[in-house]
Design a protein around this motif. Structure first.
Motif, PDB file in Angstrom:
ATOM      1  N   UNK A  66     -28.461  43.518  76.006  1.00 44.83           N
ATOM      2  CA  UNK A  66     -27.702  44.759  75.825  1.00 44.83           C
ATOM      3  C   UNK A  66     -28.027  45.770  76.903  1.00 44.83           C
ATOM      4  N   UNK A  67     -29.285  45.853  77.260  1.00 48.87           N
ATOM      5  CA  UNK A  67     -29.730  46.791  78.283  1.00 48.87           C
ATOM      6  C   UNK A  67     -29.073  46.480  79.618  1.00 48.87           C
ATOM      7  N   UNK A  68     -29.076  45.203  79.976  1.00 47.49           N
ATOM      8  CA  UNK A  68     -28.474  44.803  81.241  1.00 47.49           C
ATOM      9  C   UNK A  68     -26.982  45.084  81.251  1.00 47.49           C
ATOM     10  N   UNK A  69     -26.344  44.771  80.131  1.00 48.78           N
ATOM     11  CA  UNK A  69     -24.900  44.996  80.053  1.00 48.78           C
ATOM     12  C   UNK A  69     -24.605  46.484  80.188  1.00 48.78           C
ATOM     13  N   UNK A  91     -18.057  48.905  60.618  1.00 48.13           N
ATOM     14  CA  UNK A  91     -17.535  48.965  59.270  1.00 48.13           C
ATOM     15  C   UNK A  91     -16.074  48.567  59.193  1.00 48.13           C
ATOM     16  N   UNK A  92     -15.290  48.966  60.183  1.00 46.95           N
ATOM     17  CA  UNK A  92     -13.877  48.602  60.126  1.00 46.95           C
ATOM     18  C   UNK A  92     -13.558  47.657  61.264  1.00 46.95           C
ATOM     19  N   UNK A  93     -12.660  46.769  61.007  1.00 41.74           N
ATOM     20  CA  UNK A  93     -12.314  45.793  62.029  1.00 41.74           C
ATOM     21  C   UNK A  93     -11.721  46.464  63.264  1.00 41.74           C
ATOM     22  N   UNK A  94     -10.951  47.524  63.033  1.00 38.26           N
ATOM     23  CA  UNK A  94     -10.271  48.122  64.180  1.00 38.26           C
ATOM     24  C   UNK A  94     -11.245  48.822  65.116  1.00 38.26           C
ATOM     25  N   UNK A  95     -12.442  49.183  64.605  1.00 33.32           N
ATOM     26  CA  UNK A  95     -13.454  49.786  65.458  1.00 33.32           C
ATOM     27  C   UNK A  95     -14.488  48.768  65.897  1.00 33.32           C
ATOM     28  N   UNK A 155     -22.504  51.054  74.881  1.00 33.21           N
ATOM     29  CA  UNK A 155     -21.700  52.215  75.208  1.00 33.21           C
ATOM     30  C   UNK A 155     -20.696  52.512  74.102  1.00 33.21           C
ATOM     31  N   UNK A 156     -20.068  51.456  73.610  1.00 30.32           N
ATOM     32  CA  UNK A 156     -19.082  51.620  72.536  1.00 30.32           C
ATOM     33  C   UNK A 156     -19.744  52.123  71.268  1.00 30.32           C
ATOM     34  N   UNK A 157     -20.919  51.625  70.992  1.00 30.69           N
ATOM     35  CA  UNK A 157     -21.650  52.043  69.801  1.00 30.69           C
ATOM     36  C   UNK A 157     -21.994  53.521  69.899  1.00 30.69           C
ATOM     37  N   UNK A 158     -22.419  53.949  71.071  1.00 35.70           N
ATOM     38  CA  UNK A 158     -22.753  55.360  71.276  1.00 35.70           C
ATOM     39  C   UNK A 158     -21.540  56.226  71.007  1.00 35.70           C
ATOM     40  N   UNK A 159     -20.399  55.796  71.519  1.00 35.77           N
ATOM     41  CA  UNK A 159     -19.170  56.571  71.300  1.00 35.77           C
ATOM     42  C   UNK A 159     -18.866  56.694  69.818  1.00 35.77           C
TER      43      UNK A 159
END
Lengths: 231, 337
Positions: free
Chosen positions: A131-134, A60-64, A145-149
């Protein structure tokens, strides 16, 4: 020379949110390839527990902003076709559009039957595989990982808000008492499983998925969401 | 294939709607997917109605879902006719209705493969990339032969177009280079089909109009067609190719297809291919790609239609069945790999 299948662990990460319908339905089967990646695969339980929190939302936000989508070269992917039998073509009208991909170097298999279009399922399966491999290679910095956070942070914020709202709804409580309760309760929300919280976050998830579920809000949908077997 | 024993009981434990679907879709997994799609569809429709101010209740929703599951599972009604559409290609939404053949995944698959091969290797499209880099060499027409650059429009003829899915797929996939355009014409003998194809073009116009691509649908009988002055670059077709023997055999054609889909879009064979290749000869069309039933049909086509001026090859679908025949004039550049 590659050494593959040392240990076989069947990972059924059925990524479906409680709203079920618009979710991506994926099946991930993991066969360990120790030599290639040298992972201990201790991240696998992490995937299972976070499976339900993943939705296909856009930042939603560019900074995230999330890291860009990873991709895999085509020659590393083998498309496995589940033979339906019969002649096919004009003689049969198959609505089953399941696509199954196998990543040759690691043996990772991903299948997708999210949409009714085979081409779109192909794209989704490739995206999921990448995505899974990464994620397996570098959980912290991967896109997933970032999305989970981000989702964890958001849920924590929502829980705090919901507590406050709940207290207000229950009646006028002295402000000092309220604050004391809140500071104590704030720590415990991650372990809590209050049904109202679940409902709120589900509403948020479904809003993110761009799917309006106003009509059956809060009701247990008996026959409606066939894809959800988690309930 | 036979239903596994106890499968309906197992499906009942999850939901009655699921159990209703099983006889037609054969597995619980497929049934779950179809139930999910049916549910999504009904929710969307109800949401639409609600937003227009109409009264919608939870029981309306549930009874609609049940009814669709009954029609699908017990009657064998094709899902695309019930939901009114079939996603196709990257982002096409092809509307479907009774009387017009439903687009198959095999057609989508070879359509995309061929369109992408053209986009990648056909001189009309690859020359464009060089033009962007060096305008001057393009003016002098350095490496290209005159015949390949005679027209700034790439023309595709889609015979027996039906819903227009192949025509629209090529329009979507064949993005023209700067300064050039793509023209796709779809032909069908059924007015119902042409109307539906035009509706599909209107719905999906956003996908290709921005590139200046035009798509036209014509109501015509291919056996009375004259394309000798049209200069098409390629003919594509998914003509009726099911033989009478296979059409009436349960081992080949499913009950659902026989009962619900238009017979005239299915019963056919070598007569159609003969006509298609004759049209290609008359119109001096350099390439022809057609969907076929199987290897035997390819053999028949090669024997009857491929003369000395043409080269031909076949392509299989990802189920391993021979699905396409590709033919091109020997003197034109073979962009097919």
């Amino acid at each position: 020379m590659n050494c593959f299948v040392v240990m076989r662990r069947r990972l059924t990460a059925v990524l479906s949110s409680k709203t079920a319908s618009k979710s991506l339905v994926f099946h991930v089967t993991n066969r360990l390839a120790e030599s290639q990646y040298g992972n201990s695969y201790s991240e696998l339980p992490a995937i299972r527990s976070h499976a339900r929190t993943i939705s296909s939302s856009t930042p939603r936000c560019k900074k995230d902003a999330l890291p860009p989508r990873p991709s895999i070269p085509e020659d590393e992917i083998e498309e496995v076709f589940i033979k339906g039998g019969g002649k096919g073509g004009q003689k049969i009208n198959k609505t089953n559009s399941k696509v199954q991909l196998r990543h040759i170097p690691t043996g990772l298999v991903v299948s997708s039957q999210a949409t009714r279009s085979r081409e779109q399922n192909r794209k989704l399966a490739r995206r999921e595989l990448a995505e899974e491999l990464e994620f397996l290679q570098d959980p912290e910095n991967s896109r997933r990982g970032q999305k989970i956070k981000q989702l964890q942070k958001k849920k924590a914020q929502q829980r705090k808000k919901a507590i406050r709202r709940d207290k207000e709804r229950r009646g006028l409580e002295p402000v000092e008492e309220l604050e004391a309760i809140e500071s104590g309760a704030g720590e415990d929300t991650s372990a809590g499983s209050d049904p109202t919280f679940g409902e709120d976050t589900d509403m948020k998830d479904s809003a993110e998925l761009g799917f309006k579920f106003d009509l059956i809000k809060g009701k247990h949908n008996k026959g409606g969401d066939g894809g959800d077997s988690i309930n | 294939m036979r239903l596994r024993p106890g499968i309906i009981t197992r499906a009942w434990r999850e939901s009655s709607n699921l159990a209703q679907l099983v006889p037609e879709v054969r597995t619980i997994e497929s049934a779950r997917s179809e139930l999910r799609w049916i549910t999504e569809y009904v929710h969307e429709k109800m949401t639409d109605r609600a937003s227009k101010g109409m009264k919608v209740s939870e029981s309306d929703l549930q009874s609609k879902i049940s009814h669709l599951c009954y029609l699908r599972g017990q009657k064998g009604f094709p899902l695309q006719y019930l939901l009114g559409s079939q996603p196709f290609g990257d982002s096409l939404d092809i509307k479907c209705r009774r009387g017009v053949l439903i687009p198959r995944w095999e057609t989508e698959e070879w359509g995309i493969k061929i369109a992408q091969a053209i986009r990648r290797s056909h001189p009309f499209f690859t020359a464009g990339a060089r033009e962007g880099v060096d305008q001057l060499s393009a003016e002098t027409g350095s490496e290209m032969t005159v015949s390949e650059t005679r027209s700034p429009t790439f023309k595709v003829l889609d015979l027996c177009t039906g819903t227009g899915c192949l025509a629209l797929l090529f329009a979507e996939q064949l993005r023209p280079p700067m300064g050039k355009s793509v023209y796709v014409e779809g032909v069908d003998i059924s007015q119902n089909a042409v109307e539906l194809a035009r509706r599909n073009r209107a719905i999906n116009a956003g996908v290709f109009e921005q590139y200046g691509t035009s798509v036209v649908f014509t109501y015509a009988d291919i056996f009375a067609l004259d394309i000798s002055s049209d200069h098409f670059d390629i003919i594509i077709a998914n003509p009726p190719y099911v033989s009478e023997e296979h059409y009436y055999s349960c081992r080949h054609t499913t009950r659902s297809v026989r009962r619900f889909e238009p017979k005239h879009a299915l019963l056919g064979g070598i007569d159609f291919y003969r006509k298609i290749f004759q049209l290609a000869r008359e119109g001096a069309v350099p390439a022809v790609v057609c969907e076929v039933a199987d290897q035997w049909q390819v053999d028949e086509i090669v024997e009857e239609c491929i003369d000395d001026e043409l080269e031909a090859t076949r392509m299989s679908d990802s189920a391993g069945t021979v699905r396409t025949v590709i033919a091109w004039r020997k003197e034109s550049s073979a962009w097919i790999i």
